[in-house]
Design an enzyme around this catalytic site. Structure first.
Site, PDB file in Angstrom:
ATOM      1  N   ASP A   1       7.954 -67.172 -39.796  1.00  0.00           N
ATOM      2  CA  ASP A   1       9.149 -67.400 -38.980  1.00  0.00           C
ATOM      3  C   ASP A   1       8.784 -67.171 -37.521  1.00  0.00           C
ATOM      4  O   ASP A   1       7.770 -66.535 -37.196  1.00  0.00           O
ATOM      5  CB  ASP A   1      10.282 -66.477 -39.414  1.00  0.00           C
ATOM      6  CG  ASP A   1      11.655 -67.112 -39.192  1.00  0.00           C
ATOM      7  OD1 ASP A   1      11.754 -68.007 -38.337  1.00  0.00           O
ATOM      8  OD2 ASP A   1      12.613 -66.711 -39.875  1.00  0.00           O
ATOM      9  N   ALA A   2       9.611 -67.677 -36.639  1.00  0.00           N
ATOM     10  CA  ALA A   2       9.275 -67.688 -35.214  1.00  0.00           C
ATOM     11  C   ALA A   2       9.170 -66.272 -34.657  1.00  0.00           C
ATOM     12  O   ALA A   2      10.126 -65.489 -34.737  1.00  0.00           O
ATOM     13  CB  ALA A   2      10.327 -68.476 -34.438  1.00  0.00           C
TER      14      ALA A   2
END
Length: 948
Positions: A244-245
């Site tokens: 995930d970012a």
């Protein structure tokens, strides 16, 4: 002369070779630096080999998102409410076709789609409730499987898009989401959280997963051993795990799980993360971390090659290296009539009729008042594309019943804001400057989109501008100018009427009125600054704030009362704005409707008892339906939402959506948001023992259906169940027939009832059908913590058929031979502390940073652990406890007094430095007994061993 022989293409370009052989060849041709470059989300091109750049990640939750206009389907929770796998598969197919078509004209559009979200809707206050399908793992996996099959396409070799499931694992809170740990006991892990992922992966249409920001059992999901121990065992396909970012950096920066980014990056890569989404499009930081980790011996070149192989596997399946054979290369279907019709059909099927005392469907010729804050809205969420078409409830009712028979009152409070100097906030006339809606042009990272600065800022003037004020709950306000634009703050700090809707990663269109002296401060929530009046315009900035008097020119309930009193029937459209008070990064605080909307509903109901409540929301509400003749719910339904709702209200379509999660009657029914023990916490319809407002699977129809002839026959592989359904009503309608089961006399807590199958069928008046369900024996299994595996318990199982989890029409019982349970062989085998049957006041934490679980008391209080049916043999003389920290463990049998007390002689500073402490057991007890531990202090308990 003989023409020169053209060079032979390398094997990775040969479409007749197996993918594995071609990937081996390409991998062998890449330098180490090129391989490392591929580990970032934005993998660079390798021009010398003719390999193009590649990006992992394209949001496509209910339509292609962030890249400009696209067909917008209902939110994911609305797709779940259809209970219709065939429909959802067609939606996935349309979304993937549009992704291909959009990529053909914009190379930024990716084909590795980060969708669907299969996190279970365990808690209705979770801010991202809109992104999931259901609280039930089977329904979630069946809808997710359908969507991924549509996204993947049906070609045996090539994929239209490559879907990645989000978010691994046990992720249901936005509050401190990157530092909180979900304590997930083995039974909940296997029976609940893993199940939704497993069934979808085993179906064969999933390209990978994305780990979640949170920790599970004390360990960040981005270094989870479950990726290796579970996920990669479910399929022979290579699975691509995309971070995930920003999560790789969180391992050090916010979670402090590792001391250095090199350790963290190496640990994530070794655990199974293949693509690092970090630092936006700039790969240099991740590349540097990987290189230093390699130099420090934390990684091997083989580790890097394994991750790159998984990415290349996806790229080959997407046809990147075989443009001549890719069956989807020429896909150009975008905003087609078929997609528009599908968007409407899906929105119609997602509408759930919660209550109906006969007021619906609306009779022809009625004068209708449509009122409420969402009556003329078609809201988008963070993961929506930009609208090409738009239909609000008001527009839908105009279209269906005629504008002359429909009256509208939005119900906003109309106000002037007067300063202590006697002047008012004033919105200057906007010049004729063309503008686009936020995100309309597309952006790889819409969080970076800035507000408009090409419009004049607000001023203070003697002639104030009347603003439309809405309180969305918790005092969070929006203010809208007469031209329909919302007051917003851009990077320069000025206040402008510039936004078409509230939105953005940090919403810049919300405010709060704070009492201050004889007036109020107007605080801008996006920046945290108060609003000031300055010589160059109105700003949100530090400094001397303006103090405002709120002059109300019209209360929303007054407008609603006038419209409602003059109508034959009232439709109140209430709900949420998906960017406010419940969204990614922000959990809700209550199930109640915001007070502003409660006022409007009360005003409408008081003025006209023939009032229908239509809830348009991303999550459940606790509303009192007692005085309302009809209540409906639909998720934000995308581009055709208004048309769909109007057609259902008119009876053109009989509603057949079903609730994908329990609607609780009050906040008091909810567990703590961070309590992930659905079994011990009595959560979801599976274990909830109270009376829900509306139960899981609930939904009414304009028709009536009877059920009959339930049979259950044992087969060689399981149980075949059949029953009949008949439409006894006067209209053609869909029915969602549901099959539940429960163990009649289980040895451990089992679900009150559990969805085993469902079928959405269309029946004409008088028509009947017989439905068949072939249930494998595994459908009746539970995770036996004593044996560490699935087991079907022998005994009676009740099967229930009906229209919801509580509306059971038919019952029968089958007896399964199963496998008798055995006592825990603790002598010589010991007990893993986290393998308890019951607990109180404890949480599961990481035994080491790599793998394993331990247990610790929570909140500075004593914790208790119970292990049932432990075989102590002829008698145990000693007990050993593996633990770290400081504190005491007391061991007792069958609820009796303590037989042994064990403490560490000296505290261990390192939580992973376990020490084995041994103590004699008085009386040498034997036989099959329940073992109970009381744990006190700052302890981690990993294991118990018994010596005869």
């Amino acid at each position: 002369m003989t023409a020169p022989t053209p060079p032979t293409p390398p094997p990775f370009r040969d479409p007749d070779l197996p993918f594995a052989e071609r990937i081996d060849d390409l991998l062998s041709r890449l330098t180490l630096d090129e391989r490392i470059g591929f580990l970032h989300q934005f993998a660079p091109a390798v021009e010398r080999l003719g390999v193009a750049a590649f990006r992992t990640g394209q949001e496509a939750l209910h339509g292609v998102a962030w890249m400009g206009p696209a067909t917008v389907f209902p939110q994911a929770v609305g797709l779940g409410a259809t209970w219709n796998e065939d429909l959802v598969r067609r939606v996935g197919e349309a979304v993937s076709r549009e992704a291909r078509a959009m990529r053909a004209r914009d190379g930024r559009v990716g084909l590795n789609v980060w969708s669907p979200t299969v996190n279970l809707l365990r808690h209705p206050l979770w801010g991202r409730n809109e992104e999931g399908y259901s609280e039930d793992p089977r329904l979630t996996s069946s809808i997710a499987t359908a969507y991924t099959r549509g996204l993947r396409g049906d070609h045996p070799v090539y994929w239209r898009t490559a879907p990645v499931l989000k978010h691994w694992l046990a992720h249901n809170n936005e509050t401190r989401r990157d530092t909180t740990s979900s304590s997930v006991r083995p039974r909940v892990l296997h029976e609940y959280d893993l199940r939704a992922f497993r069934d979808a992966v085993e179906a064969g249409a999933v390209a990978g997963v994305m780990p979640a920001y949170n920790l599970v059992n004390g360990r960040p999901n981005h270094v989870s051993p479950y990726l290796r121990e579970h996920l990669r065992t479910w399929t022979d396909e290579e699975l691509l795990v995309c971070s995930d970012a920003g999560a790789p950096s969180n391992l050090v920066d916010s979670e402090h799980y590792f001391d250095t980014h090199e350790e963290a990056t190496a640990a994530a890569l070794r655990a199974g993360v293949d693509s690092f989404t970090d630092h936006g499009t700039d790969s240099s930081t991740i590349v540097a971390r990987v290189k230093r980790a390699l130099e420090q011996g934390l990684l091997t070149e083989e580790d890097i090659g394994t991750a790159v192989r998984r990415q290349l596997s996806v790229r080959f399946r997407l046809g990147e290296f075989d443009p001549g054979r890719d069956p989807y290369a020429g896909e150009r279907a975008f905003d087609t009539p078929e997609h528009r019709a599908l968007a409407r059909e899906t929105a119609e099927q997602a509408v759930v009729l919660l209550k109906n005392d006969g007021l619906l469907p609306l009779a022809p010729g009625r004068r209708i008042a449509v009122v409420g804050l969402l009556a003329d809205e078609c809201k988008l969420d963070w993961y929506s594309g930009s609208l090409i078409h738009r239909s609000t409830p008001l527009e839908g009712l105009y279209e269906r019943f005629g504008a002359g028979r429909v009256e509208f009152a939005e119900g906003v409070d109309r106000v002037l804001l007067r300063t202590c100097d006697g002047v008012f906030l004033h919105v200057p006339p906007a010049p004729d400057v063309p503008g686009t809606a936020r995100g309309e042009e597309g952006a790889l990272d819409p969080a970076l989109l800035a507000g408009r600065t090409d419009l004049p800022p607000l001023t203070a003037a003697p002639d104030g501008t009347e603003l439309a004020l809405v309180d969305w709950g918790d005092g969070v306000l929006t203010l809208r100018a007469p031209d329909g634009r919302y007051l917003s703050v851009a990077d320069d700090g000025h206040l402008r009427a510039s936004a078409d809707q509230p939105g953005g990663w940090v919403v810049q269109e919300t405010f709060r009125l704070e009492p201050h002296g004889d007036g109020h401060l107007l605080r801008h929530l996006g920046t945290g600054h108060p609003v000031r009046v300055t010589p160059d315009g109105v700003r949100a900035a530090e400094g001397e704030p303006a103090v405002f008097e709120v002059v109300v020119t019209e209360r929303g309930e007054d407008a609603v009362t006038r419209a409602a009193a003059a109508a034959d029937v009232v439709v109140v459209v209430a709900g949420n704005d998906p960017h406010i008070n419940g969204r990614e990064t922000e959990d809700r605080t209550t199930l109640r409707l915001p007070a502003h909307q409660e006022r409007l509903l009360h005003a409408a109901r008081t003025a006209n008892p023939r009032t229908i409540l239509a809830l348009v929301s991303a999550y459940p509400y606790a509303v009192d339906p007692a005085d309302l003749p009809a209540v409906l719910w639909t998720a934000h339904g995308g581009q055709a939402a208004g048309t769909a709702l109007a057609r259902v209200l008119a009876g053109d379509v009989s509603p057949a959506g079903r609730l994908p999660q329990t609607w609780y009657a009050s906040d008091a029914d909810l567990p703590d948001l961070l309590d992930y023990d659905v079994i011990g916490g009595h959560q979801t319809y599976l274990y909830f023992e109270g009376a829900p407002l509306f139960p899981f699977g609930h939904g009414l129809s304009y028709a009536a259906f009877t059920y009959g002839e339930l049979t259950a026959d044992l087969t060689a592989s399981g149980v075949r169940v059949a029953f009949g359904v008949t439409n006894t009503g006067a209209v053609t309608a869909d029915e969602v027939a549901q099959l539940y089961g429960r163990a009649v006399d289980p040895s451990v807590p089992r679900p009150r009832r559990e969805l085993l199958g469902h079928r959405r069928v269309t029946l004409a008046p008088g028509e009947s059908t017989r439905l068949f369900f072939d249930l494998p024996l595994s459908a009746f299994a539970f995770w036996d913590v004593a044996a560490g595996r699935w087991r079907v318990e022998p005994g009676a199982y009740e099967l229930m058929a009906g229209a919801s989890s509580e509306d059971v029409r038919l019952r029968t019982t089958v007896t399964l031979e199963g496998e008798p349970g055995a006592p825990r062989p603790v002598v010589g085998h010991g007990l893993d502390a986290a393998g308890f049957d019951e607990q109180d006041g404890t949480g599961i934490v990481d035994r080491t940073k790599e793998s394993g679980d331990a247990v610790t008391p929570l909140g500075g209080k004593d914790g208790e652990l119970l292990y049932r049916r432990c075989d102590l043999g002829a008698g145990v003389r000693e007990v050993s406890v593996e633990m770290s920290g400081t504190g005491t463990v007391e061991v007792a049998l069958d609820g009796g007094p303590s037989l042994a007390s064990l403490s560490l002689e000296a505290p261990t500073v390192d939580p992973y430095a376990y020490v084995t402490v041994t103590a004699p057991v008085a009386g040498a007890p034997g036989g099959v007994r329940d073992v109970r531990l009381r744990v006190r202090g700052a302890l981690r308990v990993a294991r118990l061993d018994f010596t005869v």
